[in-house]
Design a protein around this motif. Structure first.
Motif, PDB file in Angstrom:
ATOM      1  N   PHE A 180      38.582  44.151  63.069  1.00  0.00           N
ATOM      2  CA  PHE A 180      38.387  42.726  62.850  1.00  0.00           C
ATOM      3  C   PHE A 180      39.704  41.972  63.067  1.00  0.00           C
ATOM      4  O   PHE A 180      39.714  40.872  63.645  1.00  0.00           O
ATOM      5  CB  PHE A 180      37.851  42.464  61.442  1.00  0.00           C
ATOM      6  N   VAL A 181      40.824  42.566  62.636  1.00  0.00           N
ATOM      7  CA  VAL A 181      42.136  41.969  62.903  1.00  0.00           C
ATOM      8  C   VAL A 181      42.406  41.959  64.408  1.00  0.00           C
ATOM      9  O   VAL A 181      42.939  40.990  64.945  1.00  0.00           O
ATOM     10  CB  VAL A 181      43.243  42.722  62.140  1.00  0.00           C
ATOM     11  N   MET A 182      42.029  43.035  65.101  1.00  0.00           N
ATOM     12  CA  MET A 182      42.196  43.075  66.556  1.00  0.00           C
ATOM     13  C   MET A 182      41.384  41.964  67.215  1.00  0.00           C
ATOM     14  O   MET A 182      41.865  41.314  68.152  1.00  0.00           O
ATOM     15  CB  MET A 182      41.741  44.428  67.106  1.00  0.00           C
ATOM     16  N   GLU A 183      40.152  41.754  66.747  1.00  0.00           N
ATOM     17  CA  GLU A 183      39.316  40.711  67.342  1.00  0.00           C
ATOM     18  C   GLU A 183      39.967  39.344  67.181  1.00  0.00           C
ATOM     19  O   GLU A 183      39.982  38.533  68.112  1.00  0.00           O
ATOM     20  CB  GLU A 183      37.926  40.708  66.700  1.00  0.00           C
ATOM     21  N   LEU A 187      41.292  36.856  70.307  1.00  0.00           N
ATOM     22  CA  LEU A 187      40.971  35.436  70.446  1.00  0.00           C
ATOM     23  C   LEU A 187      42.239  34.596  70.590  1.00  0.00           C
ATOM     24  O   LEU A 187      42.256  33.597  71.322  1.00  0.00           O
ATOM     25  CB  LEU A 187      40.150  34.963  69.244  1.00  0.00           C
ATOM     26  N   VAL A 188      43.318  35.012  69.909  1.00  0.00           N
ATOM     27  CA  VAL A 188      44.614  34.330  70.079  1.00  0.00           C
ATOM     28  C   VAL A 188      45.112  34.521  71.511  1.00  0.00           C
ATOM     29  O   VAL A 188      45.579  33.562  72.154  1.00  0.00           O
ATOM     30  CB  VAL A 188      45.651  34.865  69.071  1.00  0.00           C
ATOM     31  N   ALA A 189      45.040  35.758  72.016  1.00  0.00           N
ATOM     32  CA  ALA A 189      45.483  36.034  73.392  1.00  0.00           C
ATOM     33  C   ALA A 189      44.679  35.217  74.398  1.00  0.00           C
ATOM     34  O   ALA A 189      45.228  34.683  75.379  1.00  0.00           O
ATOM     35  CB  ALA A 189      45.353  37.527  73.687  1.00  0.00           C
ATOM     36  N   MET A 190      43.393  35.089  74.173  1.00  0.00           N
ATOM     37  CA  MET A 190      42.551  34.292  75.068  1.00  0.00           C
ATOM     38  C   MET A 190      42.899  32.805  74.974  1.00  0.00           C
ATOM     39  O   MET A 190      42.849  32.081  75.977  1.00  0.00           O
ATOM     40  CB  MET A 190      41.073  34.527  74.730  1.00  0.00           C
ATOM     41  N   CYS A 201      48.011  35.406  55.762  1.00  0.00           N
ATOM     42  CA  CYS A 201      49.190  35.439  56.644  1.00  0.00           C
ATOM     43  C   CYS A 201      48.909  36.039  58.013  1.00  0.00           C
ATOM     44  O   CYS A 201      49.692  35.833  58.929  1.00  0.00           O
ATOM     45  CB  CYS A 201      50.324  36.213  55.978  1.00  0.00           C
ATOM     46  N   VAL A 202      47.848  36.799  58.143  1.00  0.00           N
ATOM     47  CA  VAL A 202      47.543  37.395  59.447  1.00  0.00           C
ATOM     48  C   VAL A 202      46.420  36.596  60.113  1.00  0.00           C
ATOM     49  O   VAL A 202      46.625  35.944  61.137  1.00  0.00           O
ATOM     50  CB  VAL A 202      47.157  38.878  59.303  1.00  0.00           C
ATOM     51  N   LYS A 203      45.236  36.597  59.502  1.00  0.00           N
ATOM     52  CA  LYS A 203      44.122  35.863  60.099  1.00  0.00           C
ATOM     53  C   LYS A 203      44.366  34.358  60.050  1.00  0.00           C
ATOM     54  O   LYS A 203      44.018  33.622  60.977  1.00  0.00           O
ATOM     55  CB  LYS A 203      42.828  36.220  59.376  1.00  0.00           C
ATOM     56  N   GLY A 204      45.008  33.888  58.967  1.00  0.00           N
ATOM     57  CA  GLY A 204      45.314  32.464  58.865  1.00  0.00           C
ATOM     58  C   GLY A 204      46.269  32.008  59.951  1.00  0.00           C
ATOM     59  O   GLY A 204      46.066  30.955  60.572  1.00  0.00           O
ATOM     60  N   LEU A 205      47.324  32.803  60.205  1.00  0.00           N
ATOM     61  CA  LEU A 205      48.280  32.458  61.258  1.00  0.00           C
ATOM     62  C   LEU A 205      47.621  32.490  62.637  1.00  0.00           C
ATOM     63  O   LEU A 205      47.960  31.676  63.509  1.00  0.00           O
ATOM     64  CB  LEU A 205      49.475  33.416  61.222  1.00  0.00           C
ATOM     65  N   PHE A 253      47.611  29.377  65.226  1.00  0.00           N
ATOM     66  CA  PHE A 253      48.074  29.483  66.610  1.00  0.00           C
ATOM     67  C   PHE A 253      46.996  28.989  67.576  1.00  0.00           C
ATOM     68  O   PHE A 253      47.289  28.268  68.539  1.00  0.00           O
ATOM     69  CB  PHE A 253      48.447  30.930  66.939  1.00  0.00           C
ATOM     70  N   ILE A 254      45.739  29.380  67.316  1.00  0.00           N
ATOM     71  CA  ILE A 254      44.634  28.920  68.167  1.00  0.00           C
ATOM     72  C   ILE A 254      44.493  27.405  68.091  1.00  0.00           C
ATOM     73  O   ILE A 254      44.297  26.726  69.108  1.00  0.00           O
ATOM     74  CB  ILE A 254      43.318  29.618  67.752  1.00  0.00           C
TER      75      ILE A 254
END
Length: 311
Positions: free
Chosen positions: A111-114, A118-121, A208-212, A216-217
């Protein structure tokens, strides 16, 4: 409390997956849409991967990231749905301690990878819209590979403490998980010892991970929309928005499922458990549908594929 509901890591046993509390008589019926969503997920994502492999015109950064998203969705669904269906249809409630922690790790790490994909996209869309003449020079294959590797390692490392933290306390109370899968916080709550570190780390990952990632998106799309609406021609603006529409729909699906799962604790338990399962089932099912419908290159390749088979 009966001894069958007690366990301790000095004598490893199993967890009991309760399913959907209060809806046990309807489990067989509930399994039907779950099975249908899983079948759509598997078929849709395999079609996406097949099209990506066989269509040379799609060998570009955005579609490399889309392939990663499809693989991630397949792993997320396959790590949970077969066990859910066995619970619904065969009342297979037990899951081994080690299997439970393995499932927990796969769910949360992918789920973190997903989220990272989405950030990379979003970064790819930012470069394509805001710096179109430099897109091919910036997002070369080596950089795309490095971004993909960073996303995978990020998911692996950030969630790696989960199973270790969850195992640090003895499990000497009930071993019943009121879910259909081994959700991290649900498992941690069963421990007898001090679980503050486990709870704080889970909160850290969310904020801090999913929120960031979401920040960014949001920043990327602020820049994208600013660039789009400065375009002089209406057709150019619509074309630019069209190139982002699939990714935006995927983000909204991911975000809606995440928020309903995270803030659905005040609703009845059976409804919260259903929401928690939608959080794992809906985005993997919708992503290939969104990209097949909204992406012209994929849609055209799919039509050619079926028309060729029909001849």
């Amino acid at each position: 409390m009966s001894d069958s509901n007690k366990t301790n890591f000095t004598n490893p046993s199993t967890f009991i997956l309760l399913g959907i509390p209060g809806l046990e008589p309807a489990h067989v019926l509930i399994a039907i849409p779950f099975c249908a969503m899983y079948a759509i997920t598997v078929l849709g994502n395999f079609i996406i991967l097949f099209i990506m492999k066989t269509e040379p015109s799609l060998h570009r950064p955005m579609y490399y990231f889309l392939s990663m998203l499809a693989i991630t969705d397949l792993v997320l669904s396959t790590s949970t749905v077969p066990k859910m269906l066995s619970k619904f249809w065969f009342n297979s409630r037990e899951i081994d301690f080690s299997a439970c922690f393995t499932q927990m790790y796969f769910i949360h790490s992918f789920f973190v990878m997903e989220s990272g994909i989405l950030v990379a996209m979003a970064f790819d869309r930012y470069v394509a819209i805001c710096h179109p003449l430099r897109h091919s020079r910036i997002l070369k294959t080596p950089l795309v590979a490095k971004i993909g590797l960073a996303v995978v390692l990020h998911g692996i490392m950030v969630v790696l403490p989960y199973p270790f933290l969850a195992r640090q306390s003895p499990y000497c109370r009930i071993n019943i998980i009121p879910h259909l899968y081994c959700e991290y916080i649900a498992v941690v709550k069963l421990a007898c010892g001090d679980t503050r570190v486990s709870s704080y780390y889970g909160l850290f990952v969310v904020l801090c991970v999913k929120g960031l990632d979401m920040i960014f998106i949001s920043v990327s799309y602020t820049q994208i929309f600013w660039a789009i609406f400065r375009l002089p021609a209406k057709d150019a603006r619509l074309k630019a928005l069209e190139t982002c529409s699939s990714h935006l729909c995927a983000i909204l699906s991911f975000l809606f499922s995440s928020l309903t799962h995270r803030f659905g604790h005040s609703v009845p338990l059976h409804f919260h458990v259903l929401i928690a399962n939608m959080y794992l089932l809906v985005p993997p099912m919708l992503n290939p549908i969104i990209y097949r419908v909204r992406t012209k290159q994929i849609r055209d390749r799919l039509l050619r594929l079926f028309s060729h088979k029909g001849m």
